[in-house]
Scaffold this motif. Structure first.
Motif, short mmCIF file in Angstrom:
data_model
loop_
_atom_site.label_atom_id
_atom_site.label_comp_id
_atom_site.label_asym_id
_atom_site.label_seq_id
_atom_site.Cartn_x
_atom_site.Cartn_y
_atom_site.Cartn_z
N GLY A 116 43.69 39.06 42.94
CA GLY A 116 42.99 38.21 41.98
C GLY A 116 42.37 36.99 42.64
O GLY A 116 41.23 36.63 42.35
N ASP A 117 43.11 36.38 43.55
CA ASP A 117 42.60 35.20 44.25
C ASP A 117 41.44 35.55 45.17
O ASP A 117 40.47 34.81 45.28
N ILE A 118 41.52 36.70 45.81
CA ILE A 118 40.44 37.13 46.71
C ILE A 118 39.17 37.44 45.92
O ILE A 118 38.07 37.03 46.31
N VAL A 119 39.32 38.11 44.80
CA VAL A 119 38.15 38.47 43.98
C VAL A 119 37.47 37.22 43.45
O VAL A 119 36.24 37.07 43.52
N THR A 120 38.24 36.28 42.91
CA THR A 120 37.62 35.07 42.35
C THR A 120 37.07 34.17 43.46
O THR A 120 36.07 33.49 43.23
N ALA A 121 37.67 34.18 44.64
CA ALA A 121 37.11 33.42 45.77
C ALA A 121 35.76 34.02 46.18
O ALA A 121 34.82 33.28 46.49
N ALA A 122 35.66 35.33 46.17
CA ALA A 122 34.39 35.99 46.51
C ALA A 122 33.31 35.65 45.48
O ALA A 122 32.16 35.41 45.84
N MET A 123 33.69 35.62 44.22
CA MET A 123 32.72 35.26 43.18
C MET A 123 32.30 33.80 43.32
O MET A 123 31.12 33.45 43.12
N GLY A 124 33.23 32.93 43.68
CA GLY A 124 32.89 31.53 43.94
C GLY A 124 32.00 31.39 45.16
O GLY A 124 31.09 30.56 45.19
N ALA A 125 32.24 32.22 46.17
CA ALA A 125 31.40 32.20 47.37
C ALA A 125 29.97 32.62 47.04
O ALA A 125 29.02 32.13 47.65
N TYR A 126 29.82 33.51 46.07
CA TYR A 126 28.48 33.90 45.64
C TYR A 126 27.72 32.69 45.07
O TYR A 126 26.52 32.54 45.31
N ILE A 127 28.41 31.83 44.35
CA ILE A 127 27.77 30.62 43.83
C ILE A 127 27.29 29.75 44.98
O ILE A 127 26.19 29.20 44.95
N VAL A 128 28.09 29.63 46.03
CA VAL A 128 27.70 28.84 47.20
C VAL A 128 26.50 29.49 47.89
O VAL A 128 25.57 28.81 48.32
#
Length: 129
Positions: free
Chosen positions: A51-63
């Motif tokens: 869960g943490d990896i998936v949401t971190a990847a989605m946050g990285a997309y924002i960056v």
């Protein structure tokens, strides 16, 4: 079926994609009784590691989208730091889940992007109600 997201590289379209993703991650629905909005970041954080990896990847997309807007590197690093901090602390069992509920890295990053867009691309500004 519903409104589709724009796929172009125009700052207005990028802003719309970022705002939609932030809403999905941070405030998809309201918890009854306490009237606190939560999103996929808090819910997926309950799943250990994945869960943490998936949401971190989605946050990285924002960056990544912010980089496409030409945001200065120091702001990109600050945004990446928000995500890294959220991911690291969110990975701690139980306490990290409570932290995810309170610390909204994607909302913080959206605020950075909005300030940049309002200054450098004023045509993208939307009156929020």
């Amino acid at each position: 079926m519903g409104a589709s997201l724009p796929i172009g590289n125009d700052p207005t379209e990028i802003r719309q994609r970022i705002e939609t993703l932030e809403m999905l991650l941070e405030r998809s629905f309201v918890i009854p009784g306490i009237n606190r909005p939560v999103g996929l970041d808090s819910i997926a954080g309950l799943i250990p590691i994945v869960g943490d990896i998936v949401t971190a990847a989605m946050g990285a997309y924002i960056v990544w989208e912010a980089n496409n807007l030409g945001i200065p590197k120091w702001k990109l690093w600050r945004m990446a730091g928000n995500i890294a901090f959220d991911t690291a602390v969110g990975a701690i069992p139980v306490a990290g889940d409570l932290f995810d509920f309170m610390f909204r890295s994607n909302s913080r990053n959206l605020k950075i992007i909005k300030r940049h867009l309002d200054k450098h691309h004023p045509a993208t500004k939307v009156i929020e109600g």
